[in-house]
Design an enzyme around this catalytic site. Sequence first.
Site, PDB file in Angstrom:
ATOM      1  N   SER A 112      58.240   7.634  55.944  1.00 53.90           N
ATOM      2  CA  SER A 112      56.796   8.595  55.530  1.00 53.90           C
ATOM      3  C   SER A 112      57.406   9.394  56.653  1.00 53.90           C
ATOM      4  O   SER A 112      57.494   9.986  57.180  1.00 53.90           O
ATOM      5  CB  SER A 112      55.500   7.384  55.419  1.00 53.90           C
ATOM      6  OG  SER A 112      54.867   7.973  55.011  1.00 53.90           O
ATOM      7  N   HIS A 113      55.434   9.457  57.018  1.00 54.82           N
ATOM      8  CA  HIS A 113      54.697  10.969  58.155  1.00 54.82           C
ATOM      9  C   HIS A 113      55.322   9.842  59.934  1.00 54.82           C
ATOM     10  O   HIS A 113      55.228  11.130  59.825  1.00 54.82           O
ATOM     11  CB  HIS A 113      53.387  10.213  57.838  1.00 54.82           C
ATOM     12  CG  HIS A 113      53.021   9.421  58.489  1.00 54.82           C
ATOM     13  ND1 HIS A 113      53.011   7.706  57.469  1.00 54.82           N
ATOM     14  CD2 HIS A 113      52.170   8.766  59.266  1.00 54.82           C
ATOM     15  CE1 HIS A 113      52.074   7.100  58.203  1.00 54.82           C
ATOM     16  NE2 HIS A 113      51.913   7.472  59.436  1.00 54.82           N
ATOM     17  N   ASP A 276      53.946  15.317  53.579  1.00 58.14           N
ATOM     18  CA  ASP A 276      54.557  14.426  54.219  1.00 58.14           C
ATOM     19  C   ASP A 276      56.189  14.444  54.357  1.00 58.14           C
ATOM     20  O   ASP A 276      56.620  14.959  53.780  1.00 58.14           O
ATOM     21  CB  ASP A 276      54.162  13.034  55.018  1.00 58.14           C
ATOM     22  CG  ASP A 276      54.114  12.018  53.612  1.00 58.14           C
ATOM     23  OD1 ASP A 276      54.456  12.327  52.737  1.00 58.14           O
ATOM     24  OD2 ASP A 276      54.246  10.689  54.230  1.00 58.14           O
ATOM     25  N   ASP A 278      57.937  12.250  53.117  1.00 52.79           N
ATOM     26  CA  ASP A 278      58.534  11.599  51.693  1.00 52.79           C
ATOM     27  C   ASP A 278      57.859  11.938  51.200  1.00 52.79           C
ATOM     28  O   ASP A 278      57.829  11.688  49.841  1.00 52.79           O
ATOM     29  CB  ASP A 278      58.849   9.837  51.709  1.00 52.79           C
ATOM     30  CG  ASP A 278      57.299   9.087  51.885  1.00 52.79           C
ATOM     31  OD1 ASP A 278      56.522   9.650  52.416  1.00 52.79           O
ATOM     32  OD2 ASP A 278      57.475   8.416  51.738  1.00 52.79           O
ATOM     33  N   ASP A 280      54.594  11.889  49.329  1.00 52.52           N
ATOM     34  CA  ASP A 280      52.956  11.233  49.445  1.00 52.52           C
ATOM     35  C   ASP A 280      51.475  11.470  50.125  1.00 52.52           C
ATOM     36  O   ASP A 280      51.050  11.579  48.695  1.00 52.52           O
ATOM     37  CB  ASP A 280      53.285   9.126  48.865  1.00 52.52           C
ATOM     38  CG  ASP A 280      53.971   9.169  50.196  1.00 52.52           C
ATOM     39  OD1 ASP A 280      54.008   9.890  51.493  1.00 52.52           O
ATOM     40  OD2 ASP A 280      54.209   7.688  50.198  1.00 52.52           O
ATOM     41  N   ARG A 281      52.085  12.065  50.711  1.00 50.89           N
ATOM     42  CA  ARG A 281      50.771  12.761  52.015  1.00 50.89           C
ATOM     43  C   ARG A 281      50.398  13.976  51.527  1.00 50.89           C
ATOM     44  O   ARG A 281      51.440  14.454  50.724  1.00 50.89           O
ATOM     45  CB  ARG A 281      50.483  12.148  52.860  1.00 50.89           C
ATOM     46  CG  ARG A 281      51.087  11.034  53.143  1.00 50.89           C
ATOM     47  CD  ARG A 281      50.889  10.913  54.755  1.00 50.89           C
ATOM     48  NE  ARG A 281      50.346   9.406  55.405  1.00 50.89           N
ATOM     49  CZ  ARG A 281      50.435   9.038  56.083  1.00 50.89           C
ATOM     50  NH1 ARG A 281      49.004   8.970  56.964  1.00 50.89           N
ATOM     51  NH2 ARG A 281      50.088   7.516  56.438  1.00 50.89           N
ATOM     52  N   LYS A 375      51.020   7.454  45.523  1.00 47.57           N
ATOM     53  CA  LYS A 375      50.829   8.672  45.900  1.00 47.57           C
ATOM     54  C   LYS A 375      51.517   9.516  45.999  1.00 47.57           C
ATOM     55  O   LYS A 375      52.498   9.808  45.817  1.00 47.57           O
ATOM     56  CB  LYS A 375      49.342   8.696  47.451  1.00 47.57           C
ATOM     57  CG  LYS A 375      50.567   8.732  49.021  1.00 47.57           C
ATOM     58  CD  LYS A 375      49.522   7.952  49.866  1.00 47.57           C
ATOM     59  CE  LYS A 375      50.052   8.124  51.258  1.00 47.57           C
ATOM     60  NZ  LYS A 375      50.326   6.833  50.949  1.00 47.57           N
TER      61      LYS A 375
HETATM   62  C1  G16 Z   1      50.960   4.515  54.321  1.00 44.70           C
HETATM   63  C2  G16 Z   1      50.000   3.054  52.544  1.00 44.70           C
HETATM   64  C3  G16 Z   1      48.612   4.237  52.589  1.00 44.70           C
HETATM   65  C4  G16 Z   1      48.122   4.068  53.718  1.00 44.70           C
HETATM   66  C5  G16 Z   1      49.032   4.988  55.723  1.00 44.70           C
HETATM   67  C6  G16 Z   1      48.307   4.505  56.535  1.00 44.70           C
HETATM   68  O1  G16 Z   1      51.696   5.311  53.335  1.00 44.70           O
HETATM   69  O2  G16 Z   1      51.229   3.505  51.307  1.00 44.70           O
HETATM   70  O3  G16 Z   1      47.983   3.335  51.589  1.00 44.70           O
HETATM   71  O4  G16 Z   1      46.785   4.725  53.800  1.00 44.70           O
HETATM   72  O5  G16 Z   1      50.293   3.991  54.755  1.00 44.70           O
HETATM   73  O6  G16 Z   1      48.321   3.074  56.883  1.00 44.70           O
HETATM   74  P1  G16 Z   1      47.968   2.400  58.448  1.00 44.70           P
HETATM   75  O7  G16 Z   1      46.577   3.066  58.125  1.00 44.70           O
HETATM   76  O8  G16 Z   1      48.110   0.780  58.263  1.00 44.70           O
HETATM   77  O9  G16 Z   1      48.918   2.831  58.897  1.00 44.70           O
HETATM   78  P2  G16 Z   1      52.688   6.333  54.012  1.00 44.70           P
HETATM   79  O10 G16 Z   1      52.537   7.873  53.282  1.00 44.70           O
HETATM   80  O11 G16 Z   1      53.277   5.808  55.649  1.00 44.70           O
HETATM   81  O12 G16 Z   1      53.364   5.740  53.052  1.00 44.70           O
END
Ligand code: G16
Length: 539
Positions: A112-113, A276, A278, A280-281, A375
Amino acid sequence: MIKTIKTTAYGDQKMGTGGLRKKTKVMMQPNYFENFIQSVFNTIGDLKGKVFVVGGDGRFFNAEAIQRFIKMAAANGVKKLIIGQNGFMSTPAGSNVMLKNHTDGGFIFSASHNPGGENGDFGVKYANHTGGQVPTSVSDKIYANSKTITEYKIMDCPNIDLSKLGTQHLGDMEIEVIDPVKDYVEMMESIFDFDALKKLFKSGFTMRFDAMNAVTGPYAIRIFEDILGASKGSVIRAVPLPDFGGLHPDPNLTYAKDLVDFMFSDKATDFAGANDGDGDRNMILGKHFFVTPSDSLAILTDNYHLIPAYKNGIYGVAKSAATSTAVCRVAAKNNLPYYVVPTGWKYFVNLMDSKRITLCGEESFGSGSSHIREKDGIWAILFWLSIIAATGKTVEQITRENWKKYGRSYYMRFDFEGLDTTVADKLMSDLEAKLPTLAGKKFGDYEVKQAAPFVYNDPVDNSTTKNGLVIDFTNDAKITYRLSGTGSTGATLRVYLERLEYNDLDQDTFSMLQELLKIAMQVAEITERTGKTKADVNT
Ligand code: G16
């Protein structure tokens, strides 16, 4: 030929907030990736007749991981894989392909990010037939399996050519390589009024989209520049790179600082957005103006009627507990049901599938709707552009009007990164033990109304989840503490602050939250325990 390979279990393959995330070098250890995939397959059981979607955000090890995955899927009897060309597919595009083809789920290879590259992170997001990532009940089973695994199956064969669109076979398994952008564009066209958006750009409206050298570059070029008519060059850092060009592809005030600086300069465009790793953000910016993700969710909810796909009504909305209460006020005033879930998009899936909600979002720069079960970064930007096109107002005007109507939640998140996990766990458990003693206590102008862990009872599957510690104050202020579930090493403590104001709407957020930040640090003894006098990320 199918080979059965003997392996030794690793004990650390527990999925976090969004899939399994590890240092790339950890994932590349002998049999590490294979063990995890085989554990997922073992947990699913009979794979005959099963169809999965596969793709990734193009980060280092993506191409290799996909080849290994294909060979394991064929050896384990999977019927068909639908794969993004060259192994690329954004997380939202993947969810769409899963739902459109009524598949049994999918695998998106992405952390992801988190930064990429050989010294960065790698990850696996695993979704089931819902098109959304699996609930904890399933990830717990996968984890249990990964701790006892002794062998995995893989085909001994040359790599598959993923550059060619169309169908090919590996043993009995069918492989369909698709253009991952095409289906996604069609979905966006079915949700938004593209003609209205074309008119907006024709009128001279300018935007900048920062793909952060990650997966959404090609999607953004096709949609914003080729179809909607944003000027060439509106999409920057559009070519996905294995290490994201050294960027931390997390669209927030700290890691997308270049874009923020640009939007606060004389050269600013009318609108800017970023996605981000992938896709989704999302981050939303206007000229000299930043919209918090919590406000963004409230504003999208308040304007759903402007979007063709939602104009006849929405079921309800949801947010994560750490997200500000802005959307709750919009929902309450508009008689919409709203839900508050733990952090993690997977908690929205049941609510969407049971038609309780249509829109949802989180403070962590995520928003989306039931068009898919993830998302969706580009969706959020198209939604904002649609509001601008329909109202003729700027991002700043739209946001300020929302504050006037519903009050303003001054909101910020402070991340304390790279903590020793034992120190972080102890901080949280000691704080939790202290919560019952806090009610009624005064800290300057702030008096504690109640303090308790956040506990969620899922109305659909009746599961219970505890996530985060919350201190509510009598003056509509709130502190939430959580440990991040997406890091790959050490621990990150997230401290979320919120203070609601109905009249004093034009202040600087950081100044408005300074006293609350002091209280948050004091109550949890952050400096004493971690040695940190300030957060590493403020966003
Ligand atoms: C994932 C989850 C999100 C979450 C985020 C942050 O996003 O899908 O629902 O809000 O992680 O999580 P944390 O606060 O536990 O680091 P992504 O974009 O990283 O897949």
